[in-house]
Design an enzyme around this catalytic site. Structure first.
Site, PDB file in Angstrom:
ATOM      1  N   LYS A 211       1.027  -0.854  -0.281  1.00 56.12           N
ATOM      2  CA  LYS A 211      -0.322  -0.339  -0.293  1.00 56.12           C
ATOM      3  C   LYS A 211       0.830   1.095  -0.074  1.00 56.12           C
ATOM      4  O   LYS A 211       1.886   0.818   0.616  1.00 56.12           O
ATOM      5  CB  LYS A 211      -0.514   0.015   1.303  1.00 56.12           C
ATOM      6  CG  LYS A 211      -0.123  -0.111   2.610  1.00 56.12           C
ATOM      7  CD  LYS A 211      -0.200   1.819   3.592  1.00 56.12           C
ATOM      8  CE  LYS A 211       0.786   1.346   4.125  1.00 56.12           C
ATOM      9  NZ  LYS A 211       1.128   2.976   5.225  1.00 56.12           N
TER      10      LYS A 211
ATOM     11  N   PRO B 135       9.939  -4.656  -0.005  1.00 53.89           N
ATOM     12  CA  PRO B 135      10.764  -3.959   1.767  1.00 53.89           C
ATOM     13  C   PRO B 135      10.101  -4.048   2.235  1.00 53.89           C
ATOM     14  O   PRO B 135       9.338  -3.233   2.758  1.00 53.89           O
ATOM     15  CB  PRO B 135      11.510  -2.575   0.907  1.00 53.89           C
ATOM     16  CG  PRO B 135      10.984  -2.563   0.229  1.00 53.89           C
ATOM     17  CD  PRO B 135      10.397  -3.404  -0.452  1.00 53.89           C
TER      18      PRO B 135
ATOM     19  N   GLU C  47      10.080  -2.248   7.146  1.00 52.18           N
ATOM     20  CA  GLU C  47      10.438  -1.133   7.718  1.00 52.18           C
ATOM     21  C   GLU C  47      10.278   0.892   6.470  1.00 52.18           C
ATOM     22  O   GLU C  47      11.048   1.005   5.898  1.00 52.18           O
ATOM     23  CB  GLU C  47      11.315  -1.434   8.555  1.00 52.18           C
ATOM     24  CG  GLU C  47      11.500  -1.981   9.524  1.00 52.18           C
ATOM     25  CD  GLU C  47      12.729  -1.781  10.659  1.00 52.18           C
ATOM     26  OE1 GLU C  47      14.028  -1.933   9.743  1.00 52.18           O
ATOM     27  OE2 GLU C  47      12.283  -1.705  11.410  1.00 52.18           O
ATOM     28  N   ALA C  48       8.874   0.420   5.698  1.00 45.78           N
ATOM     29  CA  ALA C  48       9.852   0.637   4.079  1.00 45.78           C
ATOM     30  C   ALA C  48       8.246   2.277   4.047  1.00 45.78           C
ATOM     31  O   ALA C  48       8.022   2.698   3.163  1.00 45.78           O
ATOM     32  CB  ALA C  48       9.721   0.107   3.341  1.00 45.78           C
ATOM     33  N   GLY C  49       7.317   1.685   4.786  1.00 44.96           N
ATOM     34  CA  GLY C  49       5.909   2.431   4.460  1.00 44.96           C
ATOM     35  C   GLY C  49       4.874   1.663   3.506  1.00 44.96           C
ATOM     36  O   GLY C  49       3.755   2.757   3.203  1.00 44.96           O
TER      37      GLY C  49
ATOM     38  N   GLY D 264       4.087  -3.665   4.234  1.00 46.98           N
ATOM     39  CA  GLY D 264       4.696  -5.392   4.121  1.00 46.98           C
ATOM     40  C   GLY D 264       4.002  -6.299   5.177  1.00 46.98           C
ATOM     41  O   GLY D 264       3.534  -7.380   4.157  1.00 46.98           O
ATOM     42  N   GLY D 265       4.211  -6.385   5.962  1.00 45.85           N
ATOM     43  CA  GLY D 265       3.886  -7.611   6.932  1.00 45.85           C
ATOM     44  C   GLY D 265       2.584  -7.700   7.234  1.00 45.85           C
ATOM     45  O   GLY D 265       1.514  -7.669   6.654  1.00 45.85           O
ATOM     46  N   SER D 266       1.200  -6.515   6.930  1.00 43.78           N
ATOM     47  CA  SER D 266       0.629  -6.499   7.197  1.00 43.78           C
ATOM     48  C   SER D 266      -0.436  -6.941   5.679  1.00 43.78           C
ATOM     49  O   SER D 266      -1.854  -7.385   5.534  1.00 43.78           O
ATOM     50  CB  SER D 266      -0.040  -4.223   7.194  1.00 43.78           C
ATOM     51  OG  SER D 266       0.365  -4.128   8.266  1.00 43.78           O
ATOM     52  N   SER D 267       0.127  -6.764   4.449  1.00 49.22           N
ATOM     53  CA  SER D 267       0.088  -7.095   3.283  1.00 49.22           C
ATOM     54  C   SER D 267       0.119  -8.294   3.408  1.00 49.22           C
ATOM     55  O   SER D 267      -1.520  -8.977   3.045  1.00 49.22           O
ATOM     56  CB  SER D 267       0.003  -6.328   1.932  1.00 49.22           C
ATOM     57  OG  SER D 267       1.740  -6.665   2.142  1.00 49.22           O
TER      58      SER D 267
ATOM     59  N   ASP E 235      -2.669  -1.367  10.032  1.00 45.50           N
ATOM     60  CA  ASP E 235      -2.477  -1.619   8.413  1.00 45.50           C
ATOM     61  C   ASP E 235      -3.398  -2.595   8.070  1.00 45.50           C
ATOM     62  O   ASP E 235      -3.919  -2.378   6.332  1.00 45.50           O
ATOM     63  CB  ASP E 235      -1.269  -1.257   8.417  1.00 45.50           C
ATOM     64  CG  ASP E 235      -0.880   0.059   8.320  1.00 45.50           C
ATOM     65  OD1 ASP E 235      -1.346   1.384   8.246  1.00 45.50           O
ATOM     66  OD2 ASP E 235       0.413   0.199   7.790  1.00 45.50           O
TER      67      ASP E 235
HETATM   68  O1  C5P Z   1      -0.870  -0.981  15.262  1.00 42.91           O
HETATM   69  P1  C5P Z   1       0.641  -1.368  14.242  1.00 42.91           P
HETATM   70  O2  C5P Z   1       1.713  -2.114  15.519  1.00 42.91           O
HETATM   71  O3  C5P Z   1       1.196  -1.738  13.039  1.00 42.91           O
HETATM   72  O4  C5P Z   1       1.291  -0.357  15.057  1.00 42.91           O
HETATM   73  C1  C5P Z   1       2.649   0.114  14.974  1.00 42.91           C
HETATM   74  C2  C5P Z   1       3.054   0.826  15.926  1.00 42.91           C
HETATM   75  O5  C5P Z   1       2.802   2.306  15.409  1.00 42.91           O
HETATM   76  C3  C5P Z   1       1.761   1.595  17.342  1.00 42.91           C
HETATM   77  O6  C5P Z   1       2.577   0.918  18.310  1.00 42.91           O
HETATM   78  C4  C5P Z   1       2.757   2.663  17.907  1.00 42.91           C
HETATM   79  O7  C5P Z   1       2.698   3.844  18.472  1.00 42.91           O
HETATM   80  C5  C5P Z   1       1.995   3.263  16.606  1.00 42.91           C
HETATM   81  N1  C5P Z   1       0.344   3.576  15.949  1.00 42.91           N
HETATM   82  C6  C5P Z   1       0.055   4.454  16.408  1.00 42.91           C
HETATM   83  N2  C5P Z   1      -0.942   5.265  15.921  1.00 42.91           N
HETATM   84  C7  C5P Z   1      -1.565   4.376  14.487  1.00 42.91           C
HETATM   85  C8  C5P Z   1      -1.229   2.960  14.656  1.00 42.91           C
HETATM   86  C9  C5P Z   1       0.079   2.997  14.415  1.00 42.91           C
HETATM   87  O8  C5P Z   1       0.485   5.438  17.094  1.00 42.91           O
HETATM   88  N3  C5P Z   1      -2.784   4.387  14.793  1.00 42.91           N
END
Ligand code: C5P
Length: 285
Positions: free
Chosen positions: A11, A96, A98-100, A103-106, A138
């Site tokens: 995404k 990749p 830690e890329a925004g 990756g893991g969520s998809s 995500d």
């Molecule tokens: O939900 P997820 O594990 O992907 O989120 C990773 C980190 O991103 C959370 O531990 C939190 O620090 C931050 N986060 C947040 N607010 C969101 C989504 C993520 O603060 N809506």
């Protein structure tokens, strides 16, 4: 044993706004997200009659219960009370980490879609997205895919009109950023500019790619670019290559450009990939 196959699409955040901190410590978001054709391949074997096992083509990614794909499968079987009689998950990674790019969520979203479909759709897509929220913020969007407005912690997903035909070029510099650290930094900063999500929705409705590209904006972009000028350098490369808009995705550090001219996109893709191995060209999905 039965083998299921599913593509796990990356995404990008066309917009990303952070509205404040919630009581649970997460942040209230408003983001227009888009799935793109850059994807991991997920293969699931059900009924292996052996203990659960997972393989991932990248050795630095944990291939066990820490992996979001594994967690997604666990939640699915716990909630449906279905016994798969042994499970094997195989992931071929292209997105990749830690890329925004989610990756893991998809991967987790793809696992949920594949299992839900194989077991006769015990959940609607909305219910499956809700289950995905237990795995990660995500994941609900990754279950739904396409073009969507995402709100709350990430659990409210509303489909929007599909993005008109365009090409994405994505380039991840060699450094990564930590999502929790970035949220903390944002808490300590005054956000000077927010995306105009209303204008973005209108532009999507009109299928006006110029206006869509003009409205892409991510509040994390200046936070990361402040410390790493490379974000600006890559954005500038996209701009000079004819991108209609360019921005960092999610909490970074991938920068993407949107192009209406596919040949121009190909040229900058070829130029950047010599310097940055994590450069990709993709279409909207
Ligand atoms: O939900 P997820 O594990 O992907 O989120 C990773 C980190 O991103 C959370 O531990 C939190 O620090 C931050 N986060 C947040 N607010 C969101 C989504 C993520 O603060 N809506």
């Amino acid at each position: 044993m039965t083998t299921l196959s599913e593509s796990a699409f990356a995404k990008v955040n066309l917009t990303l706004d952070v509205l404040g901190i919630r009581d649970d410590g997460y942040h209230e978001l408003e983001s227009v997200m888009q799935t793109i054709s850059l994807c991991d391949d997920i293969q699931i074997n059900v009924g292996t009659k052996r203990p659960w096992i997972m393989h991932c083509s990248r050795e630095d990614i944990p291939a066990d219960e820490r992996n979001l794909a594994w967690k997604a499968a666990k939640f699915f079987f716990e909630n449906t009370k279905i016994d798969p009689d042994g499970l094997e998950i195989n992931i071929t990674k292209r997105i990749p980490s830690e890329a925004g790019l989610g990756g893991g969520s998809s991967d987790a979203g793809a696992v949920l879609r594949a299992l839900n479909s194989y077991y006769g759709q015990p959940y609607s897509i909305a219910e499956l997205a809700k289950l995905g929220a237990l795995v990660g913020s995500d994941v609900p969007f990754c279950v739904v895919g396409g073009t969507a407005m995402v709100k709350g912690r990430g659990e409210h997903v509303r489909r929007l009109p599909n993005l008109p035909e365009c090409t994405f070029v994505l380039c991840k510099p060699d450094f990564s950023s930590s999502t929790p650290v970035l949220y903390k930094k944002l808490d300590e900063t005054v956000i000077l500019k927010h995306p105009n999500n209303h204008a973005m929705e209108q532009a999507l409705m009109k299928k006006d790619l110029q206006s869509i590209a003009k409205n892409i904006y991510n509040v994390f972009d200046p936070v990361v670019a402040d410390e790493h000028d490379e974000i600006n350098i890559i954005k500038s490369a996209f701009y000079h290559a004819g991108a209609l808009g360019q921005q960092m995705s999610g909490s970074g550090t991938t920068v993407f450009g949107i192009f209406s001219d596919h040949d121009a996109a190909e040229r900058i893709y070829n130029a950047l990939k010599n310097q940055y191995p994590n450069t990709f060209i993709a279409k909207q999905v």
